[in-house]
Motif scaffolding. Structure first.
Motif, PDB file in Angstrom:
ATOM      1  N   ILE A  80       0.869  -1.176   0.000  1.00 50.92           N
ATOM      2  CA  ILE A  80       0.000   0.000   0.000  1.00 50.92           C
ATOM      3  C   ILE A  80       0.906   1.227   0.000  1.00 50.92           C
ATOM      4  O   ILE A  80       1.838   1.323   0.800  1.00 50.92           O
ATOM      5  N   LEU A  81       0.638   2.151  -0.885  1.00 51.12           N
ATOM      6  CA  LEU A  81       1.424   3.377  -0.974  1.00 51.12           C
ATOM      7  C   LEU A  81       0.586   4.574  -0.575  1.00 51.12           C
ATOM      8  O   LEU A  81      -0.538   4.737  -1.057  1.00 51.12           O
ATOM      9  N   ARG A  82       1.127   5.378   0.330  1.00 51.91           N
ATOM     10  CA  ARG A  82       0.478   6.628   0.737  1.00 51.91           C
ATOM     11  C   ARG A  82       1.428   7.793   0.526  1.00 51.91           C
ATOM     12  O   ARG A  82       2.615   7.681   0.803  1.00 51.91           O
ATOM     13  N   LYS A  83       0.909   8.893   0.047  1.00 47.81           N
ATOM     14  CA  LYS A  83       1.697  10.120   0.015  1.00 47.81           C
ATOM     15  C   LYS A  83       1.866  10.606   1.445  1.00 47.81           C
ATOM     16  O   LYS A  83       0.906  10.624   2.215  1.00 47.81           O
ATOM     17  N   PHE A  84       3.101  10.975   1.790  1.00 50.09           N
ATOM     18  CA  PHE A  84       3.392  11.318   3.188  1.00 50.09           C
ATOM     19  C   PHE A  84       2.998  12.754   3.515  1.00 50.09           C
ATOM     20  O   PHE A  84       3.373  13.695   2.826  1.00 50.09           O
ATOM     21  N   TYR A  85       2.207  12.888   4.585  1.00 48.46           N
ATOM     22  CA  TYR A  85       1.881  14.179   5.182  1.00 48.46           C
ATOM     23  C   TYR A  85       2.094  14.036   6.688  1.00 48.46           C
ATOM     24  O   TYR A  85       1.690  13.037   7.290  1.00 48.46           O
ATOM     25  N   ASP A  86       2.687  15.045   7.308  1.00 52.75           N
ATOM     26  CA  ASP A  86       2.952  14.983   8.751  1.00 52.75           C
ATOM     27  C   ASP A  86       1.671  14.753   9.559  1.00 52.75           C
ATOM     28  O   ASP A  86       1.686  14.058  10.574  1.00 52.75           O
ATOM     29  N   ALA A  87       0.574  15.328   9.105  1.00 53.38           N
ATOM     30  CA  ALA A  87      -0.675  15.288   9.881  1.00 53.38           C
ATOM     31  C   ALA A  87      -1.438  13.977   9.752  1.00 53.38           C
ATOM     32  O   ALA A  87      -2.439  13.783  10.436  1.00 53.38           O
ATOM     33  N   HIS A  88      -0.967  13.069   8.902  1.00 52.58           N
ATOM     34  CA  HIS A  88      -1.743  11.857   8.623  1.00 52.58           C
ATOM     35  C   HIS A  88      -1.229  10.613   9.342  1.00 52.58           C
ATOM     36  O   HIS A  88      -1.522   9.484   8.939  1.00 52.58           O
ATOM     37  N   SER A 107       6.372  11.879  -2.649  1.00 53.25           N
ATOM     38  CA  SER A 107       5.988  11.748  -4.056  1.00 53.25           C
ATOM     39  C   SER A 107       5.539  10.315  -4.303  1.00 53.25           C
ATOM     40  O   SER A 107       6.300   9.379  -4.078  1.00 53.25           O
ATOM     41  N   ARG A 108       4.299  10.131  -4.741  1.00 51.21           N
ATOM     42  CA  ARG A 108       3.835   8.776  -5.028  1.00 51.21           C
ATOM     43  C   ARG A 108       4.682   8.144  -6.131  1.00 51.21           C
ATOM     44  O   ARG A 108       5.010   6.961  -6.061  1.00 51.21           O
ATOM     45  N   LEU A 109       5.011   8.933  -7.134  1.00 49.65           N
ATOM     46  CA  LEU A 109       5.800   8.428  -8.254  1.00 49.65           C
ATOM     47  C   LEU A 109       7.154   7.913  -7.778  1.00 49.65           C
ATOM     48  O   LEU A 109       7.577   6.801  -8.137  1.00 49.65           O
ATOM     49  N   ASP A 244     -10.974  16.305  10.297  1.00 51.46           N
ATOM     50  CA  ASP A 244     -10.191  15.151   9.870  1.00 51.46           C
ATOM     51  C   ASP A 244      -8.710  15.395  10.150  1.00 51.46           C
ATOM     52  O   ASP A 244      -8.192  16.480   9.879  1.00 51.46           O
ATOM     53  N   HIS A 245      -8.038  14.397  10.734  1.00 46.25           N
ATOM     54  CA  HIS A 245      -6.606  14.425  11.049  1.00 46.25           C
ATOM     55  C   HIS A 245      -6.252  15.387  12.185  1.00 46.25           C
ATOM     56  O   HIS A 245      -5.076  15.612  12.454  1.00 46.25           O
ATOM     57  N   TYR A 246      -7.246  15.962  12.840  1.00 41.67           N
ATOM     58  CA  TYR A 246      -6.971  16.878  13.951  1.00 41.67           C
ATOM     59  C   TYR A 246      -6.253  16.134  15.081  1.00 41.67           C
ATOM     60  O   TYR A 246      -6.636  15.025  15.454  1.00 41.67           O
TER      61      TYR A 246
END
Length: 309
Positions: A80-88, A107-109, A244-246
């Motif tokens: 499973i690939l997720r784009k990285f965000y600090d809040a997630h 970067s998903r790519l 969301d993500h709070y």
């Protein structure tokens, strides 16, 4: 400042949507040129996208986890690939609890390029709007409570891109009951679409029976969580909604716990929200455990497994 989803998104088009429409036009034009000017990279392993066009709360992550585990049972080796965000971090932790192969990258790519040699397929948890990647299958998730809202693109409505973007989709997965009217509407856009339906099955309801419930939700569409509770014959006495993500602080949770103690409430949360506060080691907090069930499960899995042939 805490911001929740605007209520006008899910109502008939009104004055707020109309006033914001000039900005929506800019978003539509930007999306158009982004698609036209981006060259999608093709890979030699199946790329399966679990996406949406309605902002948040459509069940992408549970579907990705379900699909990853089912493909493993079939002898496949997906990630499973997720784009990285600090809040997630809440969602990343949820995936890791139920599925081992998680790739995170800004970067998903680049994430696919760096890890594709370790796996035989990639499941994109989100990414329908990422035009840099050629997908072999696009599964688009909807929830019966929202569908497409007022049908307008951000900020006039809740859609990340126009409903006509479903021309790029292959499968529509609706969490809820069969909706022929919606199916027919979407088939006018893409006659080749296949429709599947899913439900969430709570598995620890007994922990909450005959109790006064304080329900907490910090997800994209909190009403879906509240409806799930009430549709399973549990009564909610009070609701608390976070965006969301709070990141719920320990102090906030201690205040909520004090209220629950005074009013004799049992706190019930989503599992994703529980991950946000688990580190505080607080007592009297439980989450609703759910299983995702897909109708016509074997047909759905065969459709995806055929990608490997």
């Amino acid at each position: 400042m805490i911001l929740n989803k605007p209520k006008y998104w899910d109502k008939k088009i009104g004055i707020i949507s109309i006033l914001l429409f000039p900005i929506t036009i800019i978003v539509l034009i930007t999306n158009f040129f982004k698609k036209k000017l981006t060259i999608a990279k093709k890979f030699n392993i199946p790329i399966i996208c679990i996406g949406n066009i309605y902002v948040g709360g459509t069940g992408k992550t549970p579907t990705s986890i379900f699909l990853g585990n089912e493909l493993k049972k079939l002898g496949r080796n997906p990630a499973i690939l997720r784009k990285f965000y600090d809040a997630h971090a809440d969602e990343y932790n949820l995936i890791k609890k139920y599925f081992n192969n998680l790739i995170l990258n800004k970067s998903r790519l680049e994430g696919i390029k760096s890890k594709m040699h370790n796996f035989d397929s990639i499941i994109l948890d989100d990414g329908f709007q990422d035009y840099t990647i050629k997908k072999n299958l696009n599964i688009i998730c909807f929830n019966q409570n929202q569908m497409v809202g007022n049908g307008m693109v951000l900020p006039s409505g809740p859609l990340r891109e126009s409903i006509h973007s479903l021309k790029r989709a292959n499968i529509i997965l609706i969490n809820g009951e069969k909706n022929i009217k919606f199916e027919n509407k979407i088939l006018e856009i893409n006659k080749n679409l296949e429709f599947f339906y899913s439900t969430y099955k709570p598995i620890n309801l007994d922990e909450f029976k005959n109790k006064k419930l304080l329900a907490i939700a910090g997800i994209g569409n909190p009403e879906n969580f509240f409806n799930l509770i009430e549709n399973n014959n549990l009564k909610i006495d009070e609701k608390i909604i976070f965006p969301d993500h709070y990141k719920i602080s320990k102090t906030e949770m201690q205040k909520i716990l004090k209220k629950a103690e005074v009013k004799n409430y049992q706190i019930i949360m989503t599992e994703k929200d529980f991950f946000k506060i688990e580190k505080y080691k607080l007592k009297n907090i439980k989450y609703l455990k759910i299983l995702l069930e897909i109708n016509e499960r074997e047909k759905f899995l065969k459709r995806i497994n055929d990608l490997y042939d």
